[in-house]
Design an enzyme around this catalytic site. Structure first.
Site, PDB file in Angstrom:
ATOM      1  N   ASN A  50      48.281   2.031  55.716  1.00 50.32           N
ATOM      2  CA  ASN A  50      49.437   1.699  56.836  1.00 50.32           C
ATOM      3  C   ASN A  50      49.127   0.677  57.980  1.00 50.32           C
ATOM      4  OD1 ASN A  50      50.965   3.428  54.775  1.00 50.32           O
ATOM      5  ND2 ASN A  50      50.329   5.216  56.109  1.00 50.32           N
ATOM      6  N   HIS A 136      62.332  11.062  54.419  1.00 49.41           N
ATOM      7  CA  HIS A 136      61.351  11.270  55.037  1.00 49.41           C
ATOM      8  C   HIS A 136      61.091  13.382  54.974  1.00 49.41           C
ATOM      9  CE1 HIS A 136      57.139  11.691  56.204  1.00 49.41           C
ATOM     10  NE2 HIS A 136      56.770  10.961  56.078  1.00 49.41           N
ATOM     11  N   GLU A 180      65.267   5.386  56.983  1.00 46.84           N
ATOM     12  CA  GLU A 180      64.701   4.999  57.321  1.00 46.84           C
ATOM     13  C   GLU A 180      65.075   3.514  57.363  1.00 46.84           C
ATOM     14  OE1 GLU A 180      61.820   5.956  55.033  1.00 46.84           O
ATOM     15  OE2 GLU A 180      61.731   7.973  54.390  1.00 46.84           O
ATOM     16  N   SER A 184      59.140   4.738  52.734  1.00 41.93           N
ATOM     17  CA  SER A 184      57.859   4.564  52.529  1.00 41.93           C
ATOM     18  C   SER A 184      57.390   3.895  51.034  1.00 41.93           C
ATOM     19  CB  SER A 184      57.241   5.886  53.018  1.00 41.93           C
ATOM     20  OG  SER A 184      58.099   6.859  52.845  1.00 41.93           O
ATOM     21  N   ASP A 209      64.583   6.326  61.553  1.00 40.60           N
ATOM     22  CA  ASP A 209      63.254   6.110  61.885  1.00 40.60           C
ATOM     23  C   ASP A 209      62.678   4.813  61.141  1.00 40.60           C
ATOM     24  OD1 ASP A 209      60.857   6.767  60.597  1.00 40.60           O
ATOM     25  OD2 ASP A 209      60.842   8.595  60.422  1.00 40.60           O
ATOM     26  N   HIS A 212      57.782   2.000  59.638  1.00 37.29           N
ATOM     27  CA  HIS A 212      57.372   1.078  58.397  1.00 37.29           C
ATOM     28  C   HIS A 212      57.687  -0.455  58.609  1.00 37.29           C
ATOM     29  CE1 HIS A 212      54.994   3.661  55.818  1.00 37.29           C
ATOM     30  NE2 HIS A 212      56.039   4.805  55.950  1.00 37.29           N
ATOM     31  N   LYS A 242      51.475   3.931  62.597  1.00 36.97           N
ATOM     32  CA  LYS A 242      50.901   3.287  61.542  1.00 36.97           C
ATOM     33  C   LYS A 242      50.929   1.481  61.761  1.00 36.97           C
ATOM     34  CE  LYS A 242      53.437   5.848  58.231  1.00 36.97           C
ATOM     35  NZ  LYS A 242      54.862   6.965  58.184  1.00 36.97           N
TER      36      LYS A 242
HETATM   37  C1  LIG Z   1      54.637   8.309  57.896  1.00 41.68           C
HETATM   38  C2  LIG Z   1      56.191   8.114  57.952  1.00 41.68           C
HETATM   39  C3  LIG Z   1      56.345   9.835  59.322  1.00 41.68           C
HETATM   40  C4  LIG Z   1      54.873  10.562  60.110  1.00 41.68           C
HETATM   41  O1  LIG Z   1      54.882  10.129  60.835  1.00 41.68           O
HETATM   42  P1  LIG Z   1      53.746  10.018  61.711  1.00 41.68           P
HETATM   43  O2  LIG Z   1      53.405   9.367  63.011  1.00 41.68           O
HETATM   44  O3  LIG Z   1      51.861   9.831  60.517  1.00 41.68           O
HETATM   45  O4  LIG Z   1      53.478  11.686  61.351  1.00 41.68           O
HETATM   46  C5  LIG Z   1      57.816   9.865  59.404  1.00 41.68           C
HETATM   47  N1  LIG Z   1      58.622   9.311  58.773  1.00 41.68           N
HETATM   48  C6  LIG Z   1      58.138   8.075  58.623  1.00 41.68           C
HETATM   49  C7  LIG Z   1      59.171   7.293  57.445  1.00 41.68           C
HETATM   50  C8  LIG Z   1      56.871   8.121  57.667  1.00 41.68           C
HETATM   51  O5  LIG Z   1      56.752   6.731  56.765  1.00 41.68           O
END
Ligand SMILES: *Cc1c(COP(=O)(O)O)cnc(C)c1O
Length: 394
Positions: A50, A136, A180, A184, A209, A212, A242
């Site tokens: 990532n 997620h 999101e 992901s 969120d 990505h 990421k």
């Molecule tokens: C990876 C991810 C997370 C978690 O983030 P980390 O910093 O790795 O704990 C939360 N939400 C989504 C959509 C993700 O892809």
């Protein structure tokens, strides 16, 4: 021994996972640069990290950590509310707020911790949290911890969300809609403009969120900036693990919301501050995201090159799924690619629904066009795209 029953319990659970083909294991893996990994004595070109901008190994990001260890020590020493709030936090938070155009920002220990803490600070018993069906696991963690009523709306479907809200919004106190920016496992983007309108029309707060999307889309500012004009989203969460290549996460929001988080988000209050070196690296990474437009544009360009070469639809993000269906087919394809020198993880249930096992490719600014062409040739040699493979989401 009194621990015998504990081991029996653990072994029974593991046997059940094995029987269902769901047993996982962690494999020692060394990332030797932004795109290469060494595993089991072999060097492979990775298309599953990532680290979209290649910042984990960027000289400025690494140097910032080394300098901060010398100046501040290895750890924060306490929670942020006690003595762990070293001055690098404020620097990072104001840079994030500026980049996102919000009054304030708050840094959390990780994305998982952010989602676990933000939702319970804003909703409780008698309130409502509505999550996209493909949201997620960390969103569900936070929603459950809040003890609010939890509902899901059909993936990327603002009409379904509006119907749900029409039906039941009146029966609850506060209401959060959570999605999101980029999904992901499918790489598709949320219709943030329409979701923002539906949420606002129903007195619901939209939280995105953008794990990505941050650093990759909208010139680095995130998925919302792919829309013109960009929708007004009151709760913008993202991770620093990421595209930013380090660790930690953030919420960008109004000053009162951020102040509330620092008082009430349990995953911030009851945990040690991040090591100063981590925050220092994040500052360097955010500076690069804010200023290096060329680098920010590359992951999506590489994904587009790949999709063109293998005959997939134009991608919406740096994540490209190639759905092959059966679990074993995904595993076989992954093994064949590994034999050819490429690391591409097969994604299987329960991460994705049964029958949609897939190869999931991620593209970064550090992949060269030649490397992407070589991968495409190897994928075409599997003749998967003409053998019943399909794309989902897009
Ligand atoms: C990876 C991810 C997370 C978690 O983030 P980390 O910093 O790795 O704990 C939360 N939400 C989504 C959509 C993700 O892809």
């Amino acid at each position: 021994m009194s621990n015998e029953s504990l081991d029996r319990f653990a072994n029974a659970k593991l046997h059940r996972l094995t029987a269902h083909g769901l047993r996982r294991s962690v494999v020692d893996t060394q990332r030797t640069d932004a795109v290469h990994i060494r595993r089991g004595g072999r060097d492979l070109l990775s298309f599953c990290c990532n680290d979209y901008l290649g910042l984990t190994h960027h000289p400025a990001v690494k140097a910032a950590a080394a300098e901060a260890v010398e100046a501040y020590g290895a750890g924060a020493g306490a929670s942020r509310l006690i003595t762990g709030n070293h001055d690098l936090y404020g620097v990072l938070e104001s840079k994030l707020a500026t980049l996102k155009g919000t009054e304030a920002a708050c840094v959390f220990g990780s994305g998982y911790m952010a989602n676990s803490g933000i939702l319970p600070a804003l909703a409780g018993p008698g309130d409502l949290i509505i999550i996209d069906a493909l949201g997620h696991a960390s969103m569900h963690m936070g929603a459950r911890a809040s003890r609010a009523e939890i509902k899901t709306f059909r993936h990327n479907d603002p009409d379904d969300l509006a119907e749900l809200l029409d039906d039941c919004r009146g029966s609850f106190g506060t209401c959060l809609v959570v999605t999101e920016g980029v999904f992901s496992m499918d790489g598709d983007r949320a219709p943030l403009d329409r979701l923002a309108t539906v949420a606002a029309d129903h007195d619901a707060w939209l939280m995105v969120d953008d794990a990505h999307g941050f650093g990759v889309l909208g010139g680095g500012r995130g998925s919302a900036w792919e829309f013109d004009p960009h929708p007004d989203i009151p709760l913008q969460m993202g991770t620093l693990s990421k595209a930013a290549g380090v660790y930690g996460a953030f919420l960008c929001a109004s000053a009162p919301v951020i102040d509330l988080m620092k008082n009430r988000a349990r995953s911030l209050v009851f945990t040690t501050g991040l090591p100063p070196s981590v925050i220092a690296s994040c500052i360097a990474a955010v500076d690069i995201i804010a200023t290096d437009a060329d680098r920010v544009a590359q992951p999506l360009n590489r994904a587009k090159d790949f999709c063109h070469a293998v005959g997939l639809p134009v991608p919406e993000s740096s994540i490209v799924p190639l759905v092959v269906g059966a679990e074993q087919a995904a595993i076989d394809a992954s093994v064949a690619l590994e034999d050819a020198g490429f690391l591409v993880t097969p994604i299987r249930p329960p991460t994705v629904p049964a029958g949609t096992s897939r190869l999931r490719f991620t593209f970064t600014a550090e992949h060269t066009p030649a490397q992407v062409s070589a991968l495409a040739a190897a994928v075409n040699a599997l003749s998967l795209t003409t053998a019943g493979a399909q794309v989902v989401g897009g």
